[in-house]
Scaffold this active site. Structure first.
Site, PDB file in Angstrom:
ATOM      1  N   ARG A 156     -27.080  10.803  19.518  1.00 29.32           N
ATOM      2  CA  ARG A 156     -27.896   9.647  19.912  1.00 29.32           C
ATOM      3  C   ARG A 156     -27.025   8.409  19.817  1.00 29.32           C
ATOM      4  NH1 ARG A 156     -33.554   7.494  17.290  1.00 29.32           N
ATOM      5  NH2 ARG A 156     -32.252   7.077  15.466  1.00 29.32           N
TER       6      ARG A 156
ATOM      7  N   ASP B 190     -41.072   4.100  16.223  1.00 27.33           N
ATOM      8  CA  ASP B 190     -41.017   2.840  16.961  1.00 27.33           C
ATOM      9  C   ASP B 190     -42.225   2.677  17.872  1.00 27.33           C
ATOM     10  OD1 ASP B 190     -38.575   1.237  16.357  1.00 27.33           O
ATOM     11  OD2 ASP B 190     -37.590   3.127  16.792  1.00 27.33           O
TER      12      ASP B 190
ATOM     13  N   HIS C 100     -29.071   4.395  13.859  1.00 31.94           N
ATOM     14  CA  HIS C 100     -29.507   3.921  12.548  1.00 31.94           C
ATOM     15  C   HIS C 100     -28.669   4.524  11.424  1.00 31.94           C
ATOM     16  CE1 HIS C 100     -32.955   1.840  14.157  1.00 31.94           C
ATOM     17  NE2 HIS C 100     -33.415   2.938  14.739  1.00 31.94           N
TER      18      HIS C 100
ATOM     19  N   ASP D 210     -16.297  10.814  26.196  1.00 27.43           N
ATOM     20  CA  ASP D 210     -14.874  11.125  26.083  1.00 27.43           C
ATOM     21  C   ASP D 210     -14.528  11.804  24.763  1.00 27.43           C
ATOM     22  OD1 ASP D 210     -14.172  10.291  28.607  1.00 27.43           O
ATOM     23  OD2 ASP D 210     -13.410   8.331  27.992  1.00 27.43           O
TER      24      ASP D 210
ATOM     25  N   GLU E 111     -40.243   5.358  23.243  1.00 27.44           N
ATOM     26  CA  GLU E 111     -40.722   4.995  21.905  1.00 27.44           C
ATOM     27  C   GLU E 111     -41.356   3.612  21.865  1.00 27.44           C
ATOM     28  OE1 GLU E 111     -37.395   5.175  19.212  1.00 27.44           O
ATOM     29  OE2 GLU E 111     -35.965   4.688  20.786  1.00 27.44           O
TER      30      GLU E 111
END
Length: 264
Positions: A75, A180, A50, A89, A154
């Site tokens: 995240r 959520d 987000h 990576d 969530e």
């Protein structure tokens, strides 16, 4: 050149005797990430779901945080295996995957974290910060030891499946997202609703019964304390953008509501 096992959130949680407190870094700014890490927080969450973060900005934040004991967790935007591969990576050792609601989804993201034959992660460490451009001896052999995977439960379905999700081999912990979760329960915007809190606590019990660490997001200090009392082992209690927003509002309230300038 060694990579330290203590840089995984899995190892840090296993070693600690207290809950680990952290905050979101949602601005996309390496300066904000460094400020948060330098404050002494246990961990910082660099958010791609987000927030205006791409691979380059996540890399800059990982580099900024690397100078401090605070652990960075990234995240990712979803459980997409390509995204997970690219973030690994970059040198991220700790990944949080949002919206994991079924054991199959958990198995899929575990596969994305690991090289064959265990998983499907593409081999590119010689070109990447993950293996420090082939400077980490045995990186391909030992890569599993250097990464940790956490998933976010969530949804109401995720709460129902929390025990089975947590039991999947390769899931190192579960982070419960009340925002959520509330929306999935038809209570959007009501993270403090008793039914939402009860669902969070059910998830706690299921995850702990599976023998895995459980964490939660809670910006309200009273609710955060309650979740810690209920057994949360890691927690997020703020965000850089929220702190700046509330702080600038306080400045506005304090300094723009004065009367007229004397003598005018």
């Amino acid at each position: 050149m060694p990579l330290h096992l203590t840089q995984t959130f899995r190892h840090r949680l296993a070693e600690t005797t207290r809950p680990l407190a952290g905050m979101w870094v949602c601005s996309g700014s390496p300066v904000m990430a460094e400020i948060a890490a330098g404050a002494g927080l246990d961990w910082v969450l660099i958010d791609m779901e987000h927030s205006p973060n791409g691979l380059a900005s996540v890399l800059a934040q990982l580099q900024a945080v690397a100078a401090y004991p605070s652990l960075p967790v990234v995240r990712v935007s979803s459980g997409d295996s390509v995204t997970i591969k690219q973030v690994l990576d970059l040198g991220a050792q700790n990944i949080l995957v949002p919206m994991v609601s079924t054991p199959q989804q958990a198995h899929d993201v575990v596969a994305a974290m690991h090289y064959p034959p265990r998983g499907v992660r593409g081999i590119g460490s010689a070109f990447a910060r993950s293996g420090r451009w082939s400077r980490v001896e045995g990186y391909l052999r030992d890569a599993d030891d250097h990464v940790a995977l956490f998933v976010q439960v969530e949804t109401a379905e995720g709460v129902d499946n929390a025990a089975a999700i947590a039991a999947v081999d390769g899931i190192d912990g579960v982070f419960v997202g009340p925002g959520d979760l509330a929306a999935s329960m038809g209570l959007i915007g009501q993270q403090m609703h008793p039914e939402v809190i009860a669902a969070v606590l059910r998830a706690f019990e299921s995850v702990k019964a599976a023998g895995k660490p459980v964490g939660v997001n809670a910006f309200d200090p009273t609710q955060a304390e309650s979740y810690l009392d209920a057994g949360a082992q890691f927690i997020l209690v703020g965000a850089d953008v929220a702190l700046v927003a509330r702080g600038s509002e306080a400045l506005t309230a304090r300094w723009t509501r004065r009367g007229t300038i004397p003598g005018t």
